[in-house]
Design an enzyme around this catalytic site. Structure first.
Site, short mmCIF file in Angstrom:
data_model
loop_
_atom_site.label_atom_id
_atom_site.label_comp_id
_atom_site.label_asym_id
_atom_site.label_seq_id
_atom_site.Cartn_x
_atom_site.Cartn_y
_atom_site.Cartn_z
CG PHE A 102 28.59 26.07 -25.06
CD1 PHE A 102 28.45 25.60 -23.77
CD2 PHE A 102 29.69 26.86 -25.35
CE1 PHE A 102 29.37 25.90 -22.78
CE2 PHE A 102 30.63 27.17 -24.37
CZ PHE A 102 30.48 26.69 -23.09
CG HIS A 141 36.68 30.12 -9.01
ND1 HIS A 141 36.60 28.87 -8.44
CD2 HIS A 141 35.40 30.57 -9.07
CE1 HIS A 141 35.34 28.58 -8.19
NE2 HIS A 141 34.59 29.59 -8.57
N1 INI Z 1 29.84 31.25 -12.06
C1 INI Z 1 29.54 31.87 -13.22
O1 INI Z 1 28.50 31.57 -13.83
N2 INI Z 1 30.37 32.80 -13.73
C2 INI Z 1 31.54 33.16 -13.12
O2 INI Z 1 32.25 34.07 -13.62
C3 INI Z 1 31.89 32.52 -11.90
N3 INI Z 1 33.14 32.86 -11.24
O3 INI Z 1 34.00 33.47 -11.85
O4 INI Z 1 33.30 32.49 -10.08
C4 INI Z 1 30.99 31.56 -11.38
N4 INI Z 1 31.24 30.93 -10.24
C5 INI Z 1 30.24 30.18 -9.50
C6 INI Z 1 30.15 28.74 -9.97
O5 INI Z 1 29.52 28.66 -11.24
C7 INI Z 1 29.33 27.90 -8.99
O6 INI Z 1 28.00 28.37 -8.96
C8 INI Z 1 29.89 27.93 -7.58
O7 INI Z 1 31.25 27.56 -7.59
C9 INI Z 1 29.11 26.96 -6.66
O8 INI Z 1 29.21 25.61 -7.14
#
Ligand code: INI
Length: 166
Positions: free
Chosen positions: A113, A88
């Site tokens: 960025f 993920h």
């Molecule tokens: N979002 C992050 O900002 N950092 C992460 O490490 C992360 N992981 O690893 O899952 C993460 N997931 C959430 C993603 O950005 C979305 O908010 C979520 O999938 C809903 O759309």
């Protein structure tokens, strides 16, 4: 030879800052680094707009909205993606990078960025004001330089003078 370079002077510039809430113990520090850098380089606090999004995956859509509204000169994109047990992480990190690059390319509004990718929380904190600097500050200063550079490139230049022989 014409050489264009951006100046690190944010006086009069307006910035949107998009920051992911996921891992906010880190992203809060990236935000502080970005705001501090922009203000120390001349931006007014009143000219900064901060938009919190759920996670790095959502950064680009908010950045695009801010860029398209036309009220900011650049967007600074901040988030932290930490490697977990699954792939993920890779999807989120790749989408954040791809999405922010697309904002930059499609709107012409520079996007700094500052999305940190790290193996663990310690590595992430190192890059958010710890021993490896502050990637929020780095993204902010890159945004300032790009706004200045684009203004310089876009500035109309006096037409070259014709030679007497032509
Ligand atoms: N979002 C992050 O900002 N950092 C992460 O490490 C992360 N992981 O690893 O899952 C993460 N997931 C959430 C993603 O950005 C979305 O908010 C979520 O999938 C809903 O759309």
């Amino acid at each position: 030879m014409n050489v264009h370079t951006g100046k690190l002077d944010a006086t009069g510039m307006r910035f949107g800052i998009v920051v992911g809430r996921f891992n906010d113990i880190v992203t809060q520090r990236l935000l502080e680094g970005a705001v501090d850098t922009l203000v120390r380089h001349g931006a007014r606090d009143a000219d900064l707009v901060v938009a919190w999004v759920p996670g790095a995956f959502e950064i680009a859509v908010a950045a695009k909205e801010l860029a398209e509204q036309g009220n900011v000169d650049a967007v600074v994109c901040l988030g932290v993606v930490i490697r977990g047990q699954t792939t993920h992480y890779e999807l989120v990190a790749a989408e954040a990078a791809r999405g922010v690059a697309a904002v930059h390319a499609s709107t012409g509004v520079p996007a700094g960025f500052g999305v940190v990718t790290a193996e663990n929380l310690e590595q992430a904190l190192d890059r958010a004001g710890g021993k490896a600097g502050n990637k929020g500050a780095d993204a902010a200063i890159a945004a300032v330089e790009m706004v200045s550079l684009l203004r310089e490139i876009r500035r109309p230049r006096p037409a070259a003078r014709r030679s007497a022989a032509s």
